[in-house]
Each structure stands twice: as C-alpha cells, then as structure tokens.
Design a protein around this motif. Structure first.
Motif, short mmCIF file in Angstrom:
data_model
loop_
_atom_site.label_atom_id
_atom_site.label_comp_id
_atom_site.label_asym_id
_atom_site.label_seq_id
_atom_site.Cartn_x
_atom_site.Cartn_y
_atom_site.Cartn_z
N ASP A 140 37.85 40.29 52.93
CA ASP A 140 37.83 39.11 51.96
C ASP A 140 39.25 39.24 51.30
OD1 ASP A 140 37.57 37.25 50.10
OD2 ASP A 140 35.46 38.00 49.38
N LEU A 141 40.15 38.10 51.43
CA LEU A 141 41.44 38.13 50.81
C LEU A 141 41.45 37.05 49.67
CD1 LEU A 141 42.06 40.03 53.15
CD2 LEU A 141 44.23 38.93 53.29
N SER A 142 40.32 36.81 49.08
CA SER A 142 40.32 35.70 48.15
C SER A 142 41.12 36.05 46.99
CB SER A 142 39.03 35.54 47.17
OG SER A 142 37.96 35.51 48.20
N GLY A 143 42.14 35.01 46.51
CA GLY A 143 43.10 35.58 45.50
C GLY A 143 44.48 35.71 45.92
N ILE A 144 44.50 35.80 47.32
CA ILE A 144 45.85 35.96 47.63
C ILE A 144 46.31 34.84 48.54
CG2 ILE A 144 47.18 37.57 49.58
CD1 ILE A 144 45.69 39.23 47.40
N GLN B 105 43.78 44.05 43.51
CA GLN B 105 42.73 45.24 43.04
C GLN B 105 41.09 44.81 43.59
OE1 GLN B 105 43.57 48.04 42.41
NE2 GLN B 105 41.59 48.95 42.29
N SER B 106 40.88 43.75 43.17
CA SER B 106 39.59 43.13 43.64
C SER B 106 39.50 43.20 45.25
CB SER B 106 39.13 42.06 43.04
OG SER B 106 39.73 40.98 43.22
N ASP C 261 45.63 50.07 38.91
CA ASP C 261 45.68 48.87 39.52
C ASP C 261 46.57 48.54 40.59
OD1 ASP C 261 44.32 45.85 38.54
OD2 ASP C 261 46.33 45.81 39.53
N ALA C 262 46.34 47.86 41.60
CA ALA C 262 47.01 47.76 42.63
C ALA C 262 48.67 47.24 42.19
CB ALA C 262 46.58 46.79 43.59
N PHE C 263 48.51 46.34 41.22
CA PHE C 263 49.80 45.61 40.69
C PHE C 263 50.98 46.66 40.30
CE2 PHE C 263 52.26 43.68 37.72
CZ PHE C 263 52.37 42.17 38.08
N GLU C 264 50.44 48.06 39.73
CA GLU C 264 51.46 48.95 39.19
C GLU C 264 51.59 50.13 40.06
OE1 GLU C 264 49.11 48.84 35.49
OE2 GLU C 264 48.04 50.73 36.06
N THR C 265 51.20 50.03 41.46
CA THR C 265 51.37 50.91 42.32
C THR C 265 52.90 50.82 42.88
OG1 THR C 265 50.67 49.83 44.02
CG2 THR C 265 48.97 51.19 42.91
N LYS D 174 36.75 45.46 47.48
CA LYS D 174 35.83 44.78 48.23
C LYS D 174 36.18 45.51 49.83
CE LYS D 174 36.75 40.69 46.95
NZ LYS D 174 37.06 39.28 46.71
N ALA D 175 37.37 45.59 50.09
CA ALA D 175 37.80 46.42 51.39
C ALA D 175 37.24 47.71 51.53
CB ALA D 175 39.33 46.10 51.70
N LEU D 176 37.14 48.36 50.32
CA LEU D 176 36.61 49.89 50.33
C LEU D 176 35.25 49.95 50.61
CD1 LEU D 176 38.93 51.39 47.50
CD2 LEU D 176 39.10 51.90 49.95
N GLN D 177 34.53 48.95 49.88
CA GLN D 177 33.29 48.85 50.01
C GLN D 177 32.90 48.76 51.59
OE1 GLN D 177 31.43 49.95 47.68
NE2 GLN D 177 29.40 49.70 49.07
N TYR D 178 33.57 47.75 52.02
CA TYR D 178 33.43 47.00 53.44
C TYR D 178 33.69 48.13 54.44
CZ TYR D 178 34.04 44.45 57.86
OH TYR D 178 33.92 44.06 59.21
#
Ligand SMILES: N[C@@H]1[C@@H](O)[C@H](O)[C@@H](COP(=O)(O)O)O[C@@H]1O
Length: 328
Positions: A281-285, A168-169, A131-135, A173-177
């Motif tokens: 898409d930066l939803s949640g930031i 992480q989400s 998860d991005a949080f723990e990198t 989405k960015a990786l998919q895009y």
C-alpha cells in the motif's frame, strides 16, 4: 516535526545553498558496502531525471585509484559512511577536495574523519526506530532531488520530500504485510548454504546489499546479486529446484527485466522468494515517485527478512570474524 527531521532539512538546505553559487556538471557517488548500495537508486534517479548533469558510482578506493579525468571544480562528490571511519571513504573526501570538487558527507557521526574531511556534512539517523525521512536513503533522495532542482530547475523536489515524509507509514504497512512471510522464509531457508538475489534498475542496490551485507557479511551464507538483465547471460544456468533465489520486483521502468527473470525462474526453480512492491500500500507516495521509492520499501522489508533469518539460524546480524577485528 521532530528535532532530527528539522536538522536533516536544514543540513540538506545548507548544501543546496552552497551549490547555488557553483557550476556543477557532474556527480560522483562514493562509498563502500552497504553505504554504496544505497547510492544505486540515487544514480537511477539522476539517469532518469537529469538533462545535463552526468553521474557515476564508485567504491571509495577505486574512485581514488581510477582518478576519473572529469573530477574537478565542476564536480559534486557525495560520500556516505555510517560510522564515518571507513578509511577509504574518508580518504576519498580528501582526494575529491584536492581536485577542487565539492565533497558532501552523509554520515551518522558528524565528528568522524569523513565528516571532518568533507566540505559539508548531512547527519542521518540509523536503526529500526527512526523515521524513514531521516535515514541514509531518505536523506540521499532529498539531496539528489534538491540538486536537480538547484542545477536544472527540475520540479520534483517537493513531491520527493512529501513522499519521503509519508514513507514511514508505508514501511509499517509493508512490514506488517510481510511479517508472516518473513518468518516462513527464515524457517525454509535457514539451512541453505547459498542464496542468490536478483533485481534491476532502481532496485539492484537493495539486492546487492542483501547479498553482500546481510547474507555474506552478517550470515556467512554464499551469495551473489544477479542483475535481472544479466541473468540470461550466464547465471540462469545455475537454477534448478534446489537453488534458492530472492527476486525483487520494483515499480520502475526496468520492471519488465525483473518480470522476465522471474517468469523463467518459475519454470525451472522451486525455491523462489518474491518481494513485489506492487503488493504494498503506497498511499501518500506521489505517483511519479513510486518507481523511485519502491527500492526503499523493498530494502526495509529485506531487513525484516534478515532479522528473521538471523533468529532462525541463531547467528546474530552483529557477528563478524574479520570485519573490524583483524587487519585488512
Ligand atoms: N554492511 C556494512 C559494510 O558493508 C560496511 O563495510 C561497514 C562500514 O560501513 P560505513 O562506511 O557505512 O560505516 O558497515 C556495515 O557493516
């Protein structure tokens, strides 16, 4: 919450508790290579947010040899090494402590020489599945906003933490895009002998790491990370229809520098790849965090580009001829 997320939070909190009793006035970011590149956005955060704390960033061996006069009891030295075995970084922790500074190690290996030499250790996770949080980038931001909160009462710690918890989400989405773009990039660039990268502000570290770690170290492609502000003071003479550039556009206050560099490059160049955080898409930031978080997203997307490039070139990212193989 996963066990590793809980561990990261408690490791960070333990360091912050220690700092409560200290009078920290300056911060030194110390690391090498990819671990140094992750510190550029953290330095940007401190430049933008800190009212009294000063900060600077050093390659580990330079830190020891330059021996900054201000390094002392009022210093926090943040060191990072994934393996914890990079000798100059492990030695820099010992050096910092010998000057009376408080040394915090960020590493994936909590029993490594770096971890043993430091006052505190924060373990981070590594790899595409964590998860991005723990990198490393996620953990470093928690520490930096935490320090700002403890030392200066800066109120953005909670916003930083919640944004990182939602990151992480955003990555997914960015990786998919970018999935198809990354594949096309790899096909178009697989024979290129040189690829330049360019960015500014919080994003410069992502360009630097793509240039020195991915292209030079892992792909043996000539490269240089150009600062978008410096572009017009030398490097722009190199651009023409045949020279490939990877140009990053972030969301921080220096975006106008990146836009200016891009618009000039479009006039004379043809082989331009642009990663623009505005398209994600930066939803949640949190609104106030977007500029700071953009380099983390760009960095994650660049990893996807690197993997596609390695595949198209049939040159695995793990391939080395000198690193860890010969004396240096
Ligand atoms: N791309 C990086 C290099 O730049 C770095 O020199 C090496 C050791 O780094 P660390 O000190 O983080 O273990 O790891 C990776 O391969």
């Amino acid at each position: 919450m996963s066990r590793t997320v809980v561990n990261v939070k408690s490791d960070v909190q333990a360091v912050l508790n220690e700092l409560e009793n200290k009078n920290i006035r300056n911060i030194f970011f110390v690391a090498c290579g990819g671990s140094s590149a992750i510190m550029y956005p953290a330095k940007y955060v401190l430049d933008r947010e800190a009212t009294t704390l000063t900060s600077d960033l050093y390659s580990s061996n330079e830190f020891i040899h330059r021996n900054p006069r201000q390094l002392g009891k009022e210093s926090l030295v943040i060191l990072c090494s994934m393996s914890g075995t990079t000798p100059e970084t492990a030695e820099a922790a010992t050096f910092a402590k010998s000057k009376g500074a408080y040394a915090v190690a960020l590493t994936n290996e909590p029993t490594s020489p770096l971890a043993q030499n430091a006052d505190s250790v924060i373990k981070y996770e590594w790899g595409n599945d964590v998860d991005a949080f723990e990198t490393n980038l996620g953990v470093l931001y928690q520490l930096v906003f935490g320090v700002l909160s403890v030392v200066e009462n800066n109120g953005k710690f909670a916003k930083a933490v919640s944004s990182l918890e939602n990151l992480q989400s955003v990555y997914e989405k960015a990786l998919q895009y970018e999935k198809e773009n990354a594949r096309k990039y790899a096909e178009a660039n697989k024979e290129e002998p040189v690829i330049y990268t360019m960015a500014s502000g919080a994003n410069y570290g992502a360009a630097y790491s793509f240039s020195i770690c991915i292209l030079m170290e892992m792909q043996w492609i000539h490269s240089h990370a150009i600062h978008a502000g410096e572009y017009f003071h030398g490097p722009f003479e190199i651009i023409d229809e045949n020279v490939p550039f990877m140009i990053l556009l972030g969301l921080d206050e220096t975006r106008p520098l990146e836009e200016r560099a891009l618009s000039f490059s479009k006039r004379y160049g043809k082989k331009l790849t642009v990663l623009d955080a505005k398209e994600y898409d930066l939803s949640g930031i949190d609104e106030e965090m977007k500029g700071y978080i953009a380099p983390l997203i760009l960095n994650r997307v660049l990893r996807q580009y690197a993997e596609e490039l390695a595949e198209a070139r049939n040159h695995p990212l793990s391939k080395r001829r000198y690193m860890w193989k010969v004396e240096y």
